[in-house]
Design a protein around this motif. Structure first.
Motif, PDB file in Angstrom:
ATOM      1  N   HIS A 148       0.788  -1.074   0.259  1.00  0.00           N
ATOM      2  CA  HIS A 148      -0.384   0.265  -0.296  1.00  0.00           C
ATOM      3  C   HIS A 148       0.789   1.376  -0.107  1.00  0.00           C
ATOM      4  CE1 HIS A 148      -2.738  -3.136   1.677  1.00  0.00           C
ATOM      5  NE2 HIS A 148      -3.717  -1.782   0.710  1.00  0.00           N
ATOM      6  N   THR A 149       0.275   2.196  -0.373  1.00  0.00           N
ATOM      7  CA  THR A 149       0.829   3.806  -0.556  1.00  0.00           C
ATOM      8  C   THR A 149       0.216   4.237   0.304  1.00  0.00           C
ATOM      9  OG1 THR A 149       1.315   3.114  -2.570  1.00  0.00           O
ATOM     10  CG2 THR A 149       1.735   5.212  -2.280  1.00  0.00           C
ATOM     11  N   TRP A 150       0.815   5.437   1.106  1.00  0.00           N
ATOM     12  CA  TRP A 150       0.219   5.998   2.037  1.00  0.00           C
ATOM     13  C   TRP A 150       0.683   7.885   1.504  1.00  0.00           C
ATOM     14  CZ3 TRP A 150       2.210   9.715   4.748  1.00  0.00           C
ATOM     15  CH2 TRP A 150       1.354  10.747   5.976  1.00  0.00           C
ATOM     16  N   VAL A 151       0.099   8.665   1.089  1.00  0.00           N
ATOM     17  CA  VAL A 151       0.243  10.277   0.707  1.00  0.00           C
ATOM     18  C   VAL A 151      -0.271  11.058   1.531  1.00  0.00           C
ATOM     19  CG1 VAL A 151       1.150  11.334  -1.311  1.00  0.00           C
ATOM     20  CG2 VAL A 151       0.565   8.917  -1.419  1.00  0.00           C
ATOM     21  N   SER A 152       0.533  11.974   2.185  1.00  0.00           N
ATOM     22  CA  SER A 152      -0.260  13.162   2.722  1.00  0.00           C
ATOM     23  C   SER A 152       0.818  13.957   2.552  1.00  0.00           C
ATOM     24  CB  SER A 152       0.085  12.532   4.098  1.00  0.00           C
ATOM     25  OG  SER A 152      -0.375  14.339   4.739  1.00  0.00           O
ATOM     26  N   ASP A 153       0.151  15.419   2.217  1.00  0.00           N
ATOM     27  CA  ASP A 153       1.065  16.534   2.375  1.00  0.00           C
ATOM     28  C   ASP A 153       0.760  17.569   3.541  1.00  0.00           C
ATOM     29  OD1 ASP A 153      -1.502  17.763   3.247  1.00  0.00           O
ATOM     30  OD2 ASP A 153      -1.882  19.547   0.739  1.00  0.00           O
ATOM     31  N   GLY A 154       0.531  16.228   4.929  1.00  0.00           N
ATOM     32  CA  GLY A 154       0.459  16.827   6.341  1.00  0.00           C
ATOM     33  C   GLY A 154      -0.326  17.611   6.808  1.00  0.00           C
ATOM     34  N   LYS A 155      -1.390  18.327   6.108  1.00  0.00           N
ATOM     35  CA  LYS A 155      -2.771  19.421   6.220  1.00  0.00           C
ATOM     36  C   LYS A 155      -3.778  18.351   6.300  1.00  0.00           C
ATOM     37  CE  LYS A 155      -0.024  22.986   3.703  1.00  0.00           C
ATOM     38  NZ  LYS A 155       0.540  22.583   2.972  1.00  0.00           N
ATOM     39  N   GLY A 156      -4.436  17.941   6.609  1.00  0.00           N
ATOM     40  CA  GLY A 156      -5.545  17.070   7.525  1.00  0.00           C
ATOM     41  C   GLY A 156      -5.975  16.005   7.152  1.00  0.00           C
ATOM     42  N   GLU A 157      -5.344  16.008   5.866  1.00  0.00           N
ATOM     43  CA  GLU A 157      -5.906  14.447   4.936  1.00  0.00           C
ATOM     44  C   GLU A 157      -4.189  13.616   4.579  1.00  0.00           C
ATOM     45  OE1 GLU A 157     -10.055  15.898   2.704  1.00  0.00           O
ATOM     46  OE2 GLU A 157      -8.246  15.917   1.966  1.00  0.00           O
ATOM     47  N   TYR A 158      -4.796  12.075   4.516  1.00  0.00           N
ATOM     48  CA  TYR A 158      -3.547  12.067   3.383  1.00  0.00           C
ATOM     49  C   TYR A 158      -5.163  10.358   3.024  1.00  0.00           C
ATOM     50  CZ  TYR A 158      -5.002   7.997   7.743  1.00  0.00           C
ATOM     51  OH  TYR A 158      -5.729   7.202   8.314  1.00  0.00           O
ATOM     52  N   GLU A 159      -3.701   9.845   1.915  1.00  0.00           N
ATOM     53  CA  GLU A 159      -4.537   8.799   1.067  1.00  0.00           C
ATOM     54  C   GLU A 159      -4.069   7.323   0.927  1.00  0.00           C
ATOM     55  OE1 GLU A 159      -5.999  11.975  -2.497  1.00  0.00           O
ATOM     56  OE2 GLU A 159      -4.986  10.111  -3.046  1.00  0.00           O
ATOM     57  N   ILE A 160      -4.771   6.141   1.003  1.00  0.00           N
ATOM     58  CA  ILE A 160      -4.187   5.255   1.124  1.00  0.00           C
ATOM     59  C   ILE A 160      -4.610   4.695  -0.026  1.00  0.00           C
ATOM     60  CG2 ILE A 160      -4.101   2.790   1.860  1.00  0.00           C
ATOM     61  CD1 ILE A 160      -4.211   4.508   4.255  1.00  0.00           C
ATOM     62  N   SER A 161      -3.917   3.725  -0.891  1.00  0.00           N
ATOM     63  CA  SER A 161      -4.021   3.353  -2.480  1.00  0.00           C
ATOM     64  C   SER A 161      -3.734   2.077  -2.373  1.00  0.00           C
ATOM     65  CB  SER A 161      -4.235   4.181  -3.775  1.00  0.00           C
ATOM     66  OG  SER A 161      -2.840   4.316  -3.287  1.00  0.00           O
ATOM     67  N   GLU A 162      -3.584   0.909  -2.659  1.00  0.00           N
ATOM     68  CA  GLU A 162      -2.472  -0.734  -3.391  1.00  0.00           C
ATOM     69  C   GLU A 162      -1.588  -0.008  -4.387  1.00  0.00           C
ATOM     70  OE1 GLU A 162      -5.699  -3.432  -4.894  1.00  0.00           O
ATOM     71  OE2 GLU A 162      -6.211  -3.559  -2.995  1.00  0.00           O
ATOM     72  N   CYS A 163      -0.456  -0.685  -3.739  1.00  0.00           N
ATOM     73  CA  CYS A 163       0.963  -0.658  -4.979  1.00  0.00           C
ATOM     74  C   CYS A 163       0.841  -1.566  -5.160  1.00  0.00           C
ATOM     75  CB  CYS A 163       1.018   0.649  -4.128  1.00  0.00           C
ATOM     76  SG  CYS A 163       1.906   0.642  -2.595  1.00  0.00           S
ATOM     77  N   LEU A 164       2.191  -1.693  -6.316  1.00  0.00           N
ATOM     78  CA  LEU A 164       3.374  -3.271  -6.356  1.00  0.00           C
ATOM     79  C   LEU A 164       4.730  -2.830  -5.467  1.00  0.00           C
ATOM     80  CD1 LEU A 164       2.088  -3.573 -10.350  1.00  0.00           C
ATOM     81  CD2 LEU A 164       1.987  -4.798  -8.379  1.00  0.00           C
ATOM     82  N   LYS A 165       5.081  -3.863  -4.505  1.00  0.00           N
ATOM     83  CA  LYS A 165       6.777  -3.348  -3.808  1.00  0.00           C
ATOM     84  C   LYS A 165       6.861  -4.725  -4.079  1.00  0.00           C
ATOM     85  CE  LYS A 165       8.375  -1.325  -0.349  1.00  0.00           C
ATOM     86  NZ  LYS A 165       9.465  -2.285  -0.365  1.00  0.00           N
ATOM     87  N   ASP A 166       8.011  -5.015  -4.520  1.00  0.00           N
ATOM     88  CA  ASP A 166       8.164  -6.956  -4.275  1.00  0.00           C
ATOM     89  C   ASP A 166       8.743  -6.904  -3.305  1.00  0.00           C
ATOM     90  OD1 ASP A 166       8.957  -6.708  -7.334  1.00  0.00           O
ATOM     91  OD2 ASP A 166      10.305  -5.685  -7.746  1.00  0.00           O
ATOM     92  N   SER A 167       9.599  -6.729  -2.301  1.00  0.00           N
ATOM     93  CA  SER A 167       9.509  -7.018  -1.063  1.00  0.00           C
ATOM     94  C   SER A 167       8.819  -6.335   0.123  1.00  0.00           C
ATOM     95  CB  SER A 167      11.184  -7.097  -1.142  1.00  0.00           C
ATOM     96  OG  SER A 167      11.843  -5.536  -0.920  1.00  0.00           O
ATOM     97  N   GLN A 168       9.473  -7.176   1.033  1.00  0.00           N
ATOM     98  CA  GLN A 168       8.844  -6.541   2.406  1.00  0.00           C
ATOM     99  C   GLN A 168       8.972  -5.404   2.524  1.00  0.00           C
ATOM    100  OE1 GLN A 168      10.983  -9.091   3.359  1.00  0.00           O
ATOM    101  NE2 GLN A 168      11.975  -8.086   4.614  1.00  0.00           N
ATOM    102  N   GLY A 169       9.241  -4.708   3.800  1.00  0.00           N
ATOM    103  CA  GLY A 169      10.192  -3.525   4.152  1.00  0.00           C
ATOM    104  C   GLY A 169       8.992  -2.271   3.953  1.00  0.00           C
ATOM    105  N   THR A 170       9.305  -0.949   4.013  1.00  0.00           N
ATOM    106  CA  THR A 170       9.061   0.163   3.818  1.00  0.00           C
ATOM    107  C   THR A 170       9.666   1.183   3.396  1.00  0.00           C
ATOM    108  OG1 THR A 170       7.402  -0.005   6.011  1.00  0.00           O
ATOM    109  CG2 THR A 170       7.528   2.244   5.188  1.00  0.00           C
ATOM    110  N   GLN A 171       9.572   2.177   2.197  1.00  0.00           N
ATOM    111  CA  GLN A 171       9.647   3.210   1.714  1.00  0.00           C
ATOM    112  C   GLN A 171       9.211   3.743   1.965  1.00  0.00           C
ATOM    113  OE1 GLN A 171      11.001   2.197  -2.254  1.00  0.00           O
ATOM    114  NE2 GLN A 171      11.308   4.420  -2.721  1.00  0.00           N
ATOM    115  N   ILE A 172      10.055   5.256   2.392  1.00  0.00           N
ATOM    116  CA  ILE A 172       9.574   6.765   2.390  1.00  0.00           C
ATOM    117  C   ILE A 172      10.276   7.284   2.546  1.00  0.00           C
ATOM    118  CG2 ILE A 172       9.435   8.649   4.770  1.00  0.00           C
ATOM    119  CD1 ILE A 172       8.613   6.121   6.418  1.00  0.00           C
TER     120      ILE A 172
END
Ligand code: ADP
Ligand code: MG
Length: 620
Positions: A148-172
């Protein structure tokens, strides 16, 4: 498909602070994100060993940093545990964790101080918004298929959507603000990592592109080469030998480990080999952690087994009264799949704990060799240390030796040992008095009785004193006694007046008793006071009150005996007066002023003022 979510109110407040005011030490955002990556690697390490679903996982824990100067981005990537969609929402959008609320309520308004608290409160992730106006988190939980992808500009809201990612873990990925574009540079990143994350026990790699020039003149060509370089030493510092380590190494490790910008006061690094094998590295901070007196304080000690992180949430690793200590316990003897629940009954751990307490107490004793240093320690942690008297019987004597109290003779706090050394030969007990605050204690008429005998009284005004001191019993074979208790006062010897004097006061005493009614237990004469009156309680009552408080009940107000100074001019003159109203008013006024000296407040202020006015009027 992406879905919009709104941040919980407190998160919004927090983000607003991050963006608009807490920017005095912006660079710590990288420390916080690396620390989260390291936590995620720790968690996966542990799960890989304990969760059968993950036993086939090929896993070389690492953290990767990269940046793009032109696009002004900085990326922090780990191959740790990752997050599910639900976890993205609860960990990065709500105050499910208690940290946020306490952080907000602890803010002092001093921006420098406040920003130093960010990591300690577990609100580190949000510090990304100090430097970025957009943050993208791509994450895949170990063992799950969907990322999943989490996106925000820090102003009240954030968006989550499905995405492709090969391996486990987190990229920020941070999209840096213009004024913070400097963080997208090799030099800057290396410096910050050296400063805060050198001893993160996983390798941190930095990717960058290097330009080389080949040929001369017309032929000159720029060749770009991509490089990946490890930029921290990635050793678990506690596993290194002491002579490999410099003071600086310990200090820097402490700062990143404890999320504290101030240097530690002391550290103890111990390697034990023999029947039990383990390593401990403990730090005593210079400044008390913000949550020292909160019931929901966070443990400062992490447990590892053979370098694998097990838990940082076990408050039993050290006794509560050492909850200011930060550090690591790494055992070779515990099973790796030890469940966190059974840790508490584990014998190995109990042994390590007992030995650790002794080590830490020794370190504190060594601080106590130097009065100045110990005063600094004591101001921060003295009250907490006292709690140990209630429960740690094994170390009671050592704890008692570490306590310091102001006394009726010394404004500087002294130890029980010094107190004992200073005692006149005829003194048989250690006397203490517990009260609201030092000023009131010093003004107590009861002290006059001790002063007459040349006895010193320990003055105790910390809230915890009332809970722990009455149960101490004795120190170095001397009983500890409440100086204001009637039983204790008897030890001071005869305090009686001649029959003749007694007789001359009979009428006055009767009027006092009648006036004060059940506010007092009794009214008696004393020959050992300088003040006109004193209120004297009894030990039994004080002990009972303590027990009740420990059980969470408010004890009934214990009645005290009022002692009258037979030689004081007020009472000498009053005893020959016929004016009953005057005597009664004076009785009330003397009682109220004695209460005032005891507690700093008057119970019935209106009544007091009324009687005072009447009495003044009479004298005019
Ligand atoms: P803390 O680290 O003290 O819990 P943070 O605000 O730094 O507080 O992080 C909030 C939570 O977000 C973490 O507890 C963790 O559950 C989750 N988190 C943050 N970064 C990562 C990451 N790189 N991998 C997995 N989970 C993460
Ligand atoms: Mg964190």
């Amino acid at each position: 498909m992406s879905k919009k979510h709104t941040f919980q109110t407190e998160i919004n407040q927090l983000l607003d602070l991050m963006i608009h005011s807490l920017y005095s030490n912006k660079e710590i955002f990288l420390r916080e994100l690396i620390s989260n990556a390291s936590d995620a690697l720790d968690k996966l390490n542990y799960l890989a060993l304990t969760d059968s679903k993950l036993k086939d996982l090929q896993f070389q824990p690492r953290i990767d940093l990269s940046f793009d100067e032109k696009k002004k981005t900085l990326t922090i990537q780990d191959n740790g545990i990752g997050m599910t969609q639900e976890e993205l929402i609860s960990h990065l959008g709500t105050i499910a964790k208690s940290g946020t609320k306490s952080f907000l309520s602890s803010l002092s308004g001093d921006k420098k101080k406040d920003s130093a608290l960010i990591g300690q409160f577990g609100v580190g992730f949000y510090s990304a918004f100090m430097v970025a106006d957009k943050v993208v988190v791509q994450t895949k939980k170990a063992g799950e298929k969907q990322a999943h992808t989490w996106v925000s500009d820090g102003k009240g809201e954030y968006e989550i959507s499905e995405c492709l990612k090969d391996s486990q873990g987190t990229q920020i990925t941070l999209y840096l603000k213009d004024e913070d574009a400097n963080f997208a540079s090799r030099w800057e990143i290396e410096n910050i990592v050296k400063k805060y994350s050198e001893h993160i026990p996983f390798p941190i790699y930095l990717s960058y592109t290097q330009s080389k020039f080949e040929g001369e003149g017309e032929e000159k060509k720029e060749i770009k080469e991509d490089k990946v370089e490890q930029i921290n030493n990635a050793k678990a510092i506690w596993k290194m030998s002491k002579n490999e380590l410099k003071d600086e190494d310990y200090k820097e490790f402490y700062k990143s480990f404890a999320h504290d910008n101030t240097e530690p006061m002391r550290w103890v690094h111990t390697k034990v080999e023999g029947t039990l094998e383990y390593t401990t590295l403990f730090f005593i901070p210079s400044v008390a952690p913000f949550d020292l007196y909160r019931v929901d304080y966070k443990s400062g000690v992490k447990l590892y087994v053979k370098r694998v992180f097990i838990t940082d949430d076990d408050k039993e690793l050290l006794p509560q009264y050492l909850r200011f200590v930060r550090g690591v316990i790494d055992s070779e003897d515990l099973p790796l799949n030890v469940s966190r629940e059974i840790l508490q009954q584990n014998k190995v751990l109990a042994n390590i704990r007992a030995a650790s307490v002794k080590k830490i107490l020794s370190e504190i004793e060594s601080i106590a060799q130097d009065d100045g240093a110990y005063q600094k320690f004591y101001t921060q942690f003295g009250k907490v240390l006292k709690e140990g008297l209630y429960g740690d019987y094994e170390n009671k004597e050592r704890l008692l030796n570490l306590l310091r109290f102001p006394t009726s003779k010394h404004s500087q706090s002294i130890s029980l040992k010094t107190y004992k050394e200073n005692m006149p030969t005829d003194q048989k007990s250690i006397y203490y008095m517990i009260g609201e605050n030092l000023e009131l204690l010093k003004a107590s008429p009861v002290l006059e009785k001790y002063a007459k005998k040349g006895y010193e009284v320990l003055l105790m005004s910390d809230e915890v004193d009332g809970f722990v001191i009455p149960s101490v019993g004795e120190y170095d074979k001397l009983p500890l006694k409440d100086a204001s208790a009637a039983e204790t006062l008897k030890e001071l010897g005869e305090d009686s007046v001649s029959q003749e004097v007694q007789k001359s006061f009979e009428k006055l005493i009767a009027t006092f008793k009648e006036a004060l009614g059940d506010q007092v237990k009794d009214v008696v004469l004393s020959a050992s006071l300088d003040s006109p009156v004193a209120l004297v309680g009894d030990e039994q009552n004080a002990m009972m009150a303590n027990l009740m408080r420990q059980m969470g009940q408010e004890p009934p107000i214990a009645k005290k005996t009022m002692e009258l100074n037979s030689t004081h001019p007020i009472l000498e003159q009053l005893k020959d007066k016929e004016d009953k109203e005057l005597i009664s008013n004076t009785a009330h006024l003397l009682y109220a002023s004695a209460k005032l000296l005891e507690s700093g407040t008057i119970e019935d202020a209106k009544d007091f003022a009324h009687r005072l006015n009447q009495t003044i009027l009479k004298t005019l």
